[in-house]
Design a protein around this motif. Structure first.
Motif, PDB file in Angstrom:
ATOM      1  N   GLU A   1       0.825  -1.206   0.000  1.00 41.71           N
ATOM      2  CA  GLU A   1       0.000   0.000   0.000  1.00 41.71           C
ATOM      3  C   GLU A   1       0.858   1.255   0.000  1.00 41.71           C
ATOM      4  O   GLU A   1       0.538   2.245  -0.667  1.00 41.71           O
ATOM      5  CB  GLU A   1      -0.943  -0.004   1.209  1.00 41.71           C
ATOM      6  CG  GLU A   1      -2.077  -1.002   1.105  1.00 41.71           C
ATOM      7  CD  GLU A   1      -2.908  -0.803  -0.159  1.00 41.71           C
ATOM      8  OE1 GLU A   1      -3.304   0.349  -0.429  1.00 41.71           O
ATOM      9  OE2 GLU A   1      -3.142  -1.791  -0.880  1.00 41.71           O
ATOM     10  N   GLU A   2       1.949   1.228   0.737  1.00 40.00           N
ATOM     11  CA  GLU A   2       2.845   2.385   0.777  1.00 40.00           C
ATOM     12  C   GLU A   2       3.534   2.584  -0.574  1.00 40.00           C
ATOM     13  O   GLU A   2       3.745   3.722  -1.010  1.00 40.00           O
ATOM     14  CB  GLU A   2       3.874   2.201   1.893  1.00 40.00           C
ATOM     15  CG  GLU A   2       3.265   2.327   3.284  1.00 40.00           C
ATOM     16  CD  GLU A   2       4.217   1.926   4.390  1.00 40.00           C
ATOM     17  OE1 GLU A   2       3.974   2.313   5.553  1.00 40.00           O
ATOM     18  OE2 GLU A   2       5.210   1.211   4.112  1.00 40.00           O
ATOM     19  N   LEU A   3       3.875   1.504  -1.243  1.00 41.01           N
ATOM     20  CA  LEU A   3       4.473   1.606  -2.577  1.00 41.01           C
ATOM     21  C   LEU A   3       3.513   2.291  -3.552  1.00 41.01           C
ATOM     22  O   LEU A   3       3.935   3.063  -4.418  1.00 41.01           O
ATOM     23  CB  LEU A   3       4.848   0.218  -3.095  1.00 41.01           C
ATOM     24  CG  LEU A   3       6.131  -0.395  -2.518  1.00 41.01           C
ATOM     25  CD1 LEU A   3       6.233  -1.872  -2.893  1.00 41.01           C
ATOM     26  CD2 LEU A   3       7.364   0.359  -3.022  1.00 41.01           C
ATOM     27  N   LYS A   4       2.222   2.025  -3.402  1.00 41.57           N
ATOM     28  CA  LYS A   4       1.222   2.667  -4.259  1.00 41.57           C
ATOM     29  C   LYS A   4       1.183   4.176  -4.001  1.00 41.57           C
ATOM     30  O   LYS A   4       1.042   4.970  -4.935  1.00 41.57           O
ATOM     31  CB  LYS A   4      -0.157   2.051  -4.004  1.00 41.57           C
ATOM     32  CG  LYS A   4      -0.308   0.623  -4.502  1.00 41.57           C
ATOM     33  CD  LYS A   4      -1.703   0.089  -4.185  1.00 41.57           C
ATOM     34  CE  LYS A   4      -1.861  -1.362  -4.641  1.00 41.57           C
ATOM     35  NZ  LYS A   4      -3.205  -1.901  -4.302  1.00 41.57           N
ATOM     36  N   ILE A   5       1.288   4.565  -2.734  1.00 41.13           N
ATOM     37  CA  ILE A   5       1.293   5.982  -2.376  1.00 41.13           C
ATOM     38  C   ILE A   5       2.503   6.679  -2.998  1.00 41.13           C
ATOM     39  O   ILE A   5       2.399   7.776  -3.558  1.00 41.13           O
ATOM     40  CB  ILE A   5       1.308   6.146  -0.842  1.00 41.13           C
ATOM     41  CG1 ILE A   5      -0.016   5.653  -0.244  1.00 41.13           C
ATOM     42  CG2 ILE A   5       1.569   7.602  -0.445  1.00 41.13           C
ATOM     43  CD1 ILE A   5      -0.015   5.554   1.271  1.00 41.13           C
ATOM     44  N   VAL A   6       3.656   6.028  -2.909  1.00 46.16           N
ATOM     45  CA  VAL A   6       4.892   6.591  -3.463  1.00 46.16           C
ATOM     46  C   VAL A   6       4.782   6.725  -4.982  1.00 46.16           C
ATOM     47  O   VAL A   6       5.098   7.777  -5.555  1.00 46.16           O
ATOM     48  CB  VAL A   6       6.100   5.712  -3.077  1.00 46.16           C
ATOM     49  CG1 VAL A   6       7.354   6.168  -3.826  1.00 46.16           C
ATOM     50  CG2 VAL A   6       6.331   5.759  -1.571  1.00 46.16           C
ATOM     51  N   ALA A   7       4.320   5.683  -5.637  1.00 49.55           N
ATOM     52  CA  ALA A   7       4.205   5.705  -7.099  1.00 49.55           C
ATOM     53  C   ALA A   7       3.235   6.787  -7.560  1.00 49.55           C
ATOM     54  O   ALA A   7       3.490   7.493  -8.550  1.00 49.55           O
ATOM     55  CB  ALA A   7       3.750   4.336  -7.601  1.00 49.55           C
ATOM     56  N   ALA A   8       2.128   6.942  -6.840  1.00 47.71           N
ATOM     57  CA  ALA A   8       1.131   7.949  -7.211  1.00 47.71           C
ATOM     58  C   ALA A   8       1.704   9.357  -7.098  1.00 47.71           C
ATOM     59  O   ALA A   8       1.414  10.228  -7.929  1.00 47.71           O
ATOM     60  CB  ALA A   8      -0.103   7.805  -6.319  1.00 47.71           C
ATOM     61  N   ALA A   9       2.529   9.598  -6.092  1.00 49.18           N
ATOM     62  CA  ALA A   9       3.119  10.926  -5.902  1.00 49.18           C
ATOM     63  C   ALA A   9       4.116  11.257  -7.011  1.00 49.18           C
ATOM     64  O   ALA A   9       4.148  12.383  -7.516  1.00 49.18           O
ATOM     65  CB  ALA A   9       3.796  11.003  -4.534  1.00 49.18           C
ATOM     66  N   PHE A  10       4.931  10.296  -7.396  1.00 47.85           N
ATOM     67  CA  PHE A  10       5.882  10.534  -8.482  1.00 47.85           C
ATOM     68  C   PHE A  10       5.143  10.810  -9.795  1.00 47.85           C
ATOM     69  O   PHE A  10       5.592  11.612 -10.615  1.00 47.85           O
ATOM     70  CB  PHE A  10       6.813   9.332  -8.651  1.00 47.85           C
ATOM     71  CG  PHE A  10       8.038   9.374  -7.783  1.00 47.85           C
ATOM     72  CD1 PHE A  10       9.171  10.064  -8.186  1.00 47.85           C
ATOM     73  CD2 PHE A  10       8.057   8.734  -6.552  1.00 47.85           C
ATOM     74  CE1 PHE A  10      10.312  10.118  -7.390  1.00 47.85           C
ATOM     75  CE2 PHE A  10       9.188   8.773  -5.739  1.00 47.85           C
ATOM     76  CZ  PHE A  10      10.317   9.466  -6.156  1.00 47.85           C
ATOM     77  N   LYS A  11       4.020  10.168  -9.971  1.00 46.49           N
ATOM     78  CA  LYS A  11       3.267  10.287 -11.226  1.00 46.49           C
ATOM     79  C   LYS A  11       2.718  11.687 -11.448  1.00 46.49           C
ATOM     80  O   LYS A  11       2.560  12.119 -12.600  1.00 46.49           O
ATOM     81  CB  LYS A  11       2.124   9.270 -11.226  1.00 46.49           C
ATOM     82  CG  LYS A  11       1.401   9.141 -12.554  1.00 46.49           C
ATOM     83  CD  LYS A  11       0.365   8.031 -12.505  1.00 46.49           C
ATOM     84  CE  LYS A  11      -0.351   7.877 -13.841  1.00 46.49           C
ATOM     85  NZ  LYS A  11      -1.347   6.777 -13.809  1.00 46.49           N
ATOM     86  N   VAL A  12       2.434  12.429 -10.376  1.00 47.54           N
ATOM     87  CA  VAL A  12       1.805  13.748 -10.532  1.00 47.54           C
ATOM     88  C   VAL A  12       2.799  14.906 -10.418  1.00 47.54           C
ATOM     89  O   VAL A  12       2.402  16.063 -10.342  1.00 47.54           O
ATOM     90  CB  VAL A  12       0.657  13.944  -9.513  1.00 47.54           C
ATOM     91  CG1 VAL A  12      -0.432  12.919  -9.745  1.00 47.54           C
ATOM     92  CG2 VAL A  12       1.164  13.879  -8.065  1.00 47.54           C
ATOM     93  N   LEU A  13       4.090  14.613 -10.432  1.00 50.81           N
ATOM     94  CA  LEU A  13       5.091  15.681 -10.409  1.00 50.81           C
ATOM     95  C   LEU A  13       5.038  16.494 -11.702  1.00 50.81           C
ATOM     96  O   LEU A  13       4.636  15.978 -12.748  1.00 50.81           O
ATOM     97  CB  LEU A  13       6.492  15.088 -10.249  1.00 50.81           C
ATOM     98  CG  LEU A  13       6.855  14.492  -8.891  1.00 50.81           C
ATOM     99  CD1 LEU A  13       8.205  13.787  -8.979  1.00 50.81           C
ATOM    100  CD2 LEU A  13       6.881  15.558  -7.803  1.00 50.81           C
ATOM    101  N   PRO A  14       5.462  17.755 -11.668  1.00 49.82           N
ATOM    102  CA  PRO A  14       5.534  18.558 -12.897  1.00 49.82           C
ATOM    103  C   PRO A  14       6.466  17.907 -13.920  1.00 49.82           C
ATOM    104  O   PRO A  14       7.362  17.132 -13.554  1.00 49.82           O
ATOM    105  CB  PRO A  14       6.106  19.896 -12.409  1.00 49.82           C
ATOM    106  CG  PRO A  14       5.765  19.951 -10.959  1.00 49.82           C
ATOM    107  CD  PRO A  14       5.846  18.541 -10.477  1.00 49.82           C
ATOM    108  N   PRO A  15       6.288  18.218 -15.200  1.00 49.51           N
ATOM    109  CA  PRO A  15       7.095  17.595 -16.259  1.00 49.51           C
ATOM    110  C   PRO A  15       8.603  17.726 -16.051  1.00 49.51           C
ATOM    111  O   PRO A  15       9.341  16.754 -16.232  1.00 49.51           O
ATOM    112  CB  PRO A  15       6.650  18.345 -17.520  1.00 49.51           C
ATOM    113  CG  PRO A  15       5.278  18.832 -17.208  1.00 49.51           C
ATOM    114  CD  PRO A  15       5.271  19.138 -15.742  1.00 49.51           C
TER     115      PRO A  15
END
Length: 264
Positions: free
Chosen positions: A17-31
């Motif tokens: 579950e924590e890995l999902k949180i981390v992946a989601a945060a990286f995905k929404v970073l600016p270009p």
């Protein structure tokens, strides 16, 4: 540093579950963040029992490329942005009228999203040398980005210009010689902050933190559609509130942030 704080951090193993949180945060970073971090972020890790929230450190220069490591306190993976921001803001106040309260409405996304935006901006800043002043012909000459970003605000990386220093908001614990406010000073503090070009008290610590906070709050509100509103109340009644990103002095700086979105 950790031992001096009387703490002994231990490595945290991420759950699914924590890995999902981390992946989601990286995905929404600016270009620009996504591109730079792929090249310059060598590694990141999580610690339990860590006294501070995060620490970005240069680790090595490899083939002329600066590489960084970010250490995060694992507990932030189980907080939302509002919880974490309010926890941090409370450290700015000590004592005073117990009927007064400061709260920041910052939405329900994972706190890790906010903190990764902030720390990731440090990596971009350092990797691209955004906030540096080079020596040209024996004279200090700021690059184009920092010249625009610091104009009328910063004399150097940790010294404010005369235009903004006459404010109670510039006397927080984040400033050299600063202090913790009494809670009954909160209305004056945030009224003062609303007249400065800063989105948070922490922004005043240095121009590096100023950039990281400005970009984070901007991205959070404009691209992730989250609130960021400061509310000062007394006896349960709102006495003062404002949204830093909407203040006129902050708005004047936002065009500089196009740099992080126009590049890919």
């Amino acid at each position: 540093m950790f031992r001096e704080a009387g703490m002994s951090p231990t490595k945290h193993q991420l759950t699914k579950e924590e890995l999902k949180i981390v992946a989601a945060a990286f995905k929404v970073l600016p270009p620009l963040h996504q591109r730079v971090l792929k090249q310059h972020l060598k590694s990141f890790s999580f610690l339990d029992n860590m006294p501070n929230t995060a620490l970005t450190s240069p680790v090595v220069v490899k083939r002329g490329i600066n590489l960084y490591h970010i250490t995060f306190r694992a507990g932030i993976l189980h907080q939302n942005v509002s919880e974490w921001v309010n926890e941090k803001e409370r450290t700015c106040f000590a004592g005073g009228d117990s009927t007064s309260k400061v709260s920041i409405e910052a939405g329900w996304l994972s706190a890790f999203t906010y903190i990764l935006l902030h720390e990731g901006t440090h990596v971009v800043d350092g990797s691209l040398r955004l906030n540096v002043v080079d020596s040209v012909g024996g004279k200090l000459k700021p690059n184009k980005f920092i010249a625009g970003f610091s104009n009328g605000i910063w004399k150097n990386y940790n010294t404010l210009s005369l235009a903004v220093i006459d404010s109670i908001a510039i006397k927080s614990r984040f400033m050299p010689g600063g202090r913790r406010y009494k809670i009954d000073e909160a209305e004056a503090v945030y009224l003062g902050l609303s007249k400065t070009p800063f989105v948070s008290l922490y922004s005043t610590a240095s121009w590096h933190e100023d950039l990281a906070e400005l970009l984070t709050v901007y991205h959070l509100t404009k691209y992730l559609n989250q609130p960021f509103r400061v509310v000062v109340s007394k006896n349960g009644e709102d006495k003062f509130s404002y949204e830093p990103i909407k203040s006129a002095t902050v708005q004047k700086r936002l065009s500089l942030l196009n740099y992080f979105y126009d590049q890919s």
